[in-house]
Write an enzyme that holds these catalytic residues in place. Structure first.
Site, PDB file in Angstrom:
ATOM      1  N   TYR A 104       0.821  -1.221   0.000  1.00 45.32           N
ATOM      2  CA  TYR A 104       0.000   0.000   0.000  1.00 45.32           C
ATOM      3  C   TYR A 104       0.857   1.275   0.000  1.00 45.32           C
ATOM      4  O   TYR A 104       0.342   2.356  -0.274  1.00 45.32           O
ATOM      5  CB  TYR A 104      -0.950   0.047   1.215  1.00 45.32           C
ATOM      6  CG  TYR A 104      -1.931  -1.101   1.323  1.00 45.32           C
ATOM      7  CD1 TYR A 104      -2.093  -2.027   0.292  1.00 45.32           C
ATOM      8  CD2 TYR A 104      -2.704  -1.278   2.469  1.00 45.32           C
ATOM      9  CE1 TYR A 104      -2.985  -3.087   0.407  1.00 45.32           C
ATOM     10  CE2 TYR A 104      -3.595  -2.337   2.579  1.00 45.32           C
ATOM     11  CZ  TYR A 104      -3.726  -3.235   1.549  1.00 45.32           C
ATOM     12  OH  TYR A 104      -4.601  -4.278   1.674  1.00 45.32           O
ATOM     13  N   LEU A 128     -17.848  -3.329   1.901  1.00 43.83           N
ATOM     14  CA  LEU A 128     -18.700  -2.211   1.476  1.00 43.83           C
ATOM     15  C   LEU A 128     -18.640  -2.061  -0.038  1.00 43.83           C
ATOM     16  O   LEU A 128     -19.659  -1.925  -0.712  1.00 43.83           O
ATOM     17  CB  LEU A 128     -18.237  -0.902   2.127  1.00 43.83           C
ATOM     18  CG  LEU A 128     -18.369  -0.837   3.647  1.00 43.83           C
ATOM     19  CD1 LEU A 128     -17.776   0.467   4.171  1.00 43.83           C
ATOM     20  CD2 LEU A 128     -19.834  -0.957   4.063  1.00 43.83           C
ATOM     21  N   ILE A 158     -12.790  -4.550   8.163  1.00 43.55           N
ATOM     22  CA  ILE A 158     -11.785  -3.475   8.137  1.00 43.55           C
ATOM     23  C   ILE A 158     -12.150  -2.423   7.095  1.00 43.55           C
ATOM     24  O   ILE A 158     -11.434  -2.239   6.106  1.00 43.55           O
ATOM     25  CB  ILE A 158     -10.375  -4.064   7.877  1.00 43.55           C
ATOM     26  CG1 ILE A 158     -10.403  -5.101   6.728  1.00 43.55           C
ATOM     27  CG2 ILE A 158      -9.810  -4.699   9.134  1.00 43.55           C
ATOM     28  CD1 ILE A 158      -9.012  -5.617   6.321  1.00 43.55           C
ATOM     29  N   LYS A 210     -12.513   0.819   4.873  1.00 43.56           N
ATOM     30  CA  LYS A 210     -11.644   1.965   4.547  1.00 43.56           C
ATOM     31  C   LYS A 210     -12.527   3.162   4.226  1.00 43.56           C
ATOM     32  O   LYS A 210     -13.543   3.029   3.531  1.00 43.56           O
ATOM     33  CB  LYS A 210     -10.767   1.617   3.344  1.00 43.56           C
ATOM     34  CG  LYS A 210     -10.024   2.799   2.732  1.00 43.56           C
ATOM     35  CD  LYS A 210     -10.771   3.413   1.557  1.00 43.56           C
ATOM     36  CE  LYS A 210     -10.153   4.709   1.067  1.00 43.56           C
ATOM     37  NZ  LYS A 210     -11.016   5.391   0.060  1.00 43.56           N
ATOM     38  N   SER A 211     -12.143   4.329   4.684  1.00 43.26           N
ATOM     39  CA  SER A 211     -12.766   5.550   4.195  1.00 43.26           C
ATOM     40  C   SER A 211     -11.778   6.696   4.357  1.00 43.26           C
ATOM     41  O   SER A 211     -10.986   6.717   5.293  1.00 43.26           O
ATOM     42  CB  SER A 211     -14.056   5.870   4.957  1.00 43.26           C
ATOM     43  OG  SER A 211     -14.593   7.078   4.437  1.00 43.26           O
ATOM     44  N   ARG A 227     -17.746   9.250   7.357  1.00 46.49           N
ATOM     45  CA  ARG A 227     -17.882   7.802   7.128  1.00 46.49           C
ATOM     46  C   ARG A 227     -16.930   7.017   8.030  1.00 46.49           C
ATOM     47  O   ARG A 227     -17.255   5.928   8.484  1.00 46.49           O
ATOM     48  CB  ARG A 227     -17.670   7.482   5.644  1.00 46.49           C
ATOM     49  CG  ARG A 227     -18.824   7.993   4.773  1.00 46.49           C
ATOM     50  CD  ARG A 227     -18.800   7.395   3.379  1.00 46.49           C
ATOM     51  NE  ARG A 227     -17.796   7.972   2.516  1.00 46.49           N
ATOM     52  CZ  ARG A 227     -17.956   9.089   1.807  1.00 46.49           C
ATOM     53  NH1 ARG A 227     -19.101   9.752   1.861  1.00 46.49           N
ATOM     54  NH2 ARG A 227     -16.979   9.541   1.042  1.00 46.49           N
ATOM     55  N   ASN A 274     -18.644   4.215  10.322  1.00 52.20           N
ATOM     56  CA  ASN A 274     -18.255   2.806  10.146  1.00 52.20           C
ATOM     57  C   ASN A 274     -17.783   2.167  11.451  1.00 52.20           C
ATOM     58  O   ASN A 274     -17.651   0.949  11.541  1.00 52.20           O
ATOM     59  CB  ASN A 274     -17.150   2.687   9.088  1.00 52.20           C
ATOM     60  CG  ASN A 274     -17.630   3.058   7.694  1.00 52.20           C
ATOM     61  OD1 ASN A 274     -18.836   3.157   7.454  1.00 52.20           O
ATOM     62  ND2 ASN A 274     -16.696   3.278   6.777  1.00 52.20           N
TER      63      ASN A 274
HETATM   64  N1  LIG Z   1      -5.710  -8.653   1.659  1.00 47.17           N
HETATM   65  C1  LIG Z   1      -6.075  -8.140   0.511  1.00 47.17           C
HETATM   66  O1  LIG Z   1      -5.748  -8.637  -0.587  1.00 47.17           O
HETATM   67  C2  LIG Z   1      -6.951  -6.925   0.524  1.00 47.17           C
HETATM   68  C3  LIG Z   1      -7.609  -6.518  -0.658  1.00 47.17           C
HETATM   69  C4  LIG Z   1      -8.430  -5.402  -0.579  1.00 47.17           C
HETATM   70  C5  LIG Z   1      -8.569  -4.717   0.608  1.00 47.17           C
HETATM   71  N2  LIG Z   1      -7.891  -5.112   1.747  1.00 47.17           N
HETATM   72  C6  LIG Z   1      -7.991  -4.367   3.029  1.00 47.17           C
HETATM   73  O2  LIG Z   1      -9.360  -4.229   3.359  1.00 47.17           O
HETATM   74  C7  LIG Z   1      -9.686  -2.846   3.477  1.00 47.17           C
HETATM   75  C8  LIG Z   1     -11.134  -2.609   3.071  1.00 47.17           C
HETATM   76  O3  LIG Z   1     -11.346  -2.987   1.734  1.00 47.17           O
HETATM   77  P1  LIG Z   1     -11.529  -1.912   0.554  1.00 47.17           P
HETATM   78  O4  LIG Z   1     -10.795  -0.678   0.873  1.00 47.17           O
HETATM   79  O5  LIG Z   1     -11.193  -2.649  -0.704  1.00 47.17           O
HETATM   80  O6  LIG Z   1     -13.097  -1.684   0.496  1.00 47.17           O
HETATM   81  P2  LIG Z   1     -14.237  -1.200   1.542  1.00 47.17           P
HETATM   82  O7  LIG Z   1     -13.651  -0.758   2.823  1.00 47.17           O
HETATM   83  O8  LIG Z   1     -15.272  -2.252   1.530  1.00 47.17           O
HETATM   84  O9  LIG Z   1     -14.835   0.018   0.741  1.00 47.17           O
HETATM   85  C9  LIG Z   1     -14.139   1.213   0.589  1.00 47.17           C
HETATM   86  C10 LIG Z   1     -14.977   2.098  -0.361  1.00 47.17           C
HETATM   87  O10 LIG Z   1     -16.259   2.326   0.231  1.00 47.17           O
HETATM   88  C11 LIG Z   1     -16.443   3.728   0.468  1.00 47.17           C
HETATM   89  N3  LIG Z   1     -17.084   3.843   1.787  1.00 47.17           N
HETATM   90  C12 LIG Z   1     -16.508   3.749   3.010  1.00 47.17           C
HETATM   91  N4  LIG Z   1     -17.415   3.881   3.983  1.00 47.17           N
HETATM   92  C13 LIG Z   1     -18.602   4.058   3.379  1.00 47.17           C
HETATM   93  C14 LIG Z   1     -19.919   4.271   3.863  1.00 47.17           C
HETATM   94  N5  LIG Z   1     -20.177   4.300   5.169  1.00 47.17           N
HETATM   95  N6  LIG Z   1     -20.926   4.424   2.946  1.00 47.17           N
HETATM   96  C15 LIG Z   1     -20.652   4.383   1.618  1.00 47.17           C
HETATM   97  N7  LIG Z   1     -19.428   4.193   1.100  1.00 47.17           N
HETATM   98  C16 LIG Z   1     -18.392   4.030   1.969  1.00 47.17           C
HETATM   99  C17 LIG Z   1     -15.062   4.339   0.426  1.00 47.17           C
HETATM  100  O11 LIG Z   1     -15.107   5.663  -0.067  1.00 47.17           O
HETATM  101  P3  LIG Z   1     -14.587   6.915   0.832  1.00 47.17           P
HETATM  102  O12 LIG Z   1     -13.138   6.676   1.136  1.00 47.17           O
HETATM  103  O13 LIG Z   1     -14.839   8.080  -0.062  1.00 47.17           O
HETATM  104  O14 LIG Z   1     -15.460   6.927   2.068  1.00 47.17           O
HETATM  105  C18 LIG Z   1     -14.336   3.428  -0.573  1.00 47.17           C
HETATM  106  O15 LIG Z   1     -14.636   3.826  -1.903  1.00 47.17           O
HETATM  107  C19 LIG Z   1      -8.638  -2.164   2.573  1.00 47.17           C
HETATM  108  O16 LIG Z   1      -8.570  -0.774   2.783  1.00 47.17           O
HETATM  109  C20 LIG Z   1      -7.414  -2.957   2.953  1.00 47.17           C
HETATM  110  O17 LIG Z   1      -6.909  -2.518   4.205  1.00 47.17           O
HETATM  111  C21 LIG Z   1      -7.102  -6.222   1.713  1.00 47.17           C
END
Ligand SMILES: NC(=O)c1ccc[n+]([C@@H]2O[C@H](COP(=O)([O-])OP(=O)(O)OC[C@H]3O[C@@H](n4cnc5c(N)ncnc54)[C@H](OP(=O)(O)O)[C@@H]3O)[C@@H](O)[C@H]2O)c1
Length: 269
Positions: free
Chosen positions: A51, A189, A226, A228-229, A234, A238
């Site tokens: 990252y 999300l 976990i 992310k925002s 948010r 969250n």
């Molecule tokens: N191990 C792996 O291979 C792997 C792969 C992917 C992710 N991860 C980890 O998992 C974490 C979470 O996954 P992710 O970042 O892919 O996706 P996520 O947390 O499911 O979704 C993030 C997206 O949702 C939006 N969001 C956040 N809160 C919200 C809410 N309350 N209402 C509406 N939209 C919202 C965010 O936009 P805004 O920022 O504008 O709020 C962003 O576009 C990552 O950050 C990382 O640490 C690990």
């Protein structure tokens, strides 16, 4: 660690079931978002070498005034770093401003079986030396996990996988539970249609948002989540998951959102 946040017991310590995801947060945005997350109560931060934000996370931790011992820190090693594990670990520790990790994950399975074994053996050795409290994997299927466990006698503490209502598969959760492996879900999300009427109805019944329902649904299944925002509102929402609970019937309506999924889960056997 706030007493109201549920935690999973791993061999090396307790992992808060709500953490802050940091993928795609870079530079000042990463530093400010993590500082905000710590300010509203998150005590679990998820990052990865890939990252490119470990330095900003270390800075946010230092600025926050929160004790290192109160924060659960996860980072991940890339499969391409096989053979360089100690160099990578030293860099991660330095960037994060700490002398140990709570959890170190293999980010995804190296394609070669020999590399999978070497990486896992090295992580176990580093854990035995005390630099890491727990070691685990990410994006591993159950057969891939069984292969690691057979080769060393030691199972990963955690498997971090792509999860969410449309990915729900009871067999995958049962398979991890049987092996004593905690499931951490990512992109819950992002991969959910938050306007889905099933979620909207449940959210209205509790006076919360569909996103909060999805995050709470993870907790009802004992899956660590976990989100992310980059947005302070948010980030706070969250983490605001402890004033309501879903009924068993609501959980099962959300589980059923997976029924429309065209293929089986890729994490099973
Ligand atoms: N191990 C792996 O291979 C792997 C792969 C992917 C992710 N991860 C980890 O998992 C974490 C979470 O996954 P992710 O970042 O892919 O996706 P996520 O947390 O499911 O979704 C993030 C997206 O949702 C939006 N969001 C956040 N809160 C919200 C809410 N309350 N209402 C509406 N939209 C919202 C965010 O936009 P805004 O920022 O504008 O709020 C962003 O576009 C990552 O950050 C990382 O640490 C690990």
């Amino acid at each position: 660690m706030p007493a109201h946040v549920p935690a999973v017991t791993l061999p090396g310590g307790r992992m808060p079931e709500v953490g802050f995801g940091t993928w795609r947060l870079r530079g000042d945005q990463a530093r400010l978002a993590v500082r905000e997350a710590l300010a509203v109560g998150y005590r679990h931060i998820d990052t990865a070498t890939m990252y490119g934000n470990e330095g900003e996370i270390g800075q946010a931790l230092a600025d926050s005034g929160v004790d290192r011992s109160d924060v659960f820190l996860t980072t991940k090693v890339r499969p391409s770093d096989v053979g360089r594990e100690r160099v990578v670990l030293r860099r991660s520790l330095r960037a994060l401003g700490t002398d140990y990790l709570n959890l170190w994950l293999v980010h995804w399975p190296p394609p070669r079986r020999a590399d999978r074994h070497q990486l896992w053996n090295e992580l176990l050795a580093i854990k035995a030396e005390g630099y890491v409290r727990d070691v685990g994997v990410s994006n591993f299927s159950l057969p891939e996990i069984d292969e690691l466990t057979r080769s060393t006698g030691q199972a990963p503490a955690v498997n971090q996988i792509d999860w969410g209502p449309v990915r729900y598969d009871a067999n995958v959760l049962a398979g991890h539970a049987e092996r004593g492996i905690a499931v951490e879900g990512y992109s819950g999300l992002k991969n959910t249609r938050l306007g889905d009427p099933v979620l909207a109805k449940i959210a209205a019944a509790h006076g919360v948002t569909a996103a909060q329902v999805v995050l709470r649904w993870h907790l009802e299944h004992d899956v660590t989540v976990i989100p992310k925002s980059a947005n302070p509102d948010r980030i706070a929402a969250n983490f605001d998951l402890f004033g309501f609970r879903l009924t068993a019937e609501e959980v099962s309506r959300i589980d059923n959102l997976a029924a429309s999924r065209p293929r089986g889960s890729r994490w099973g056997g």
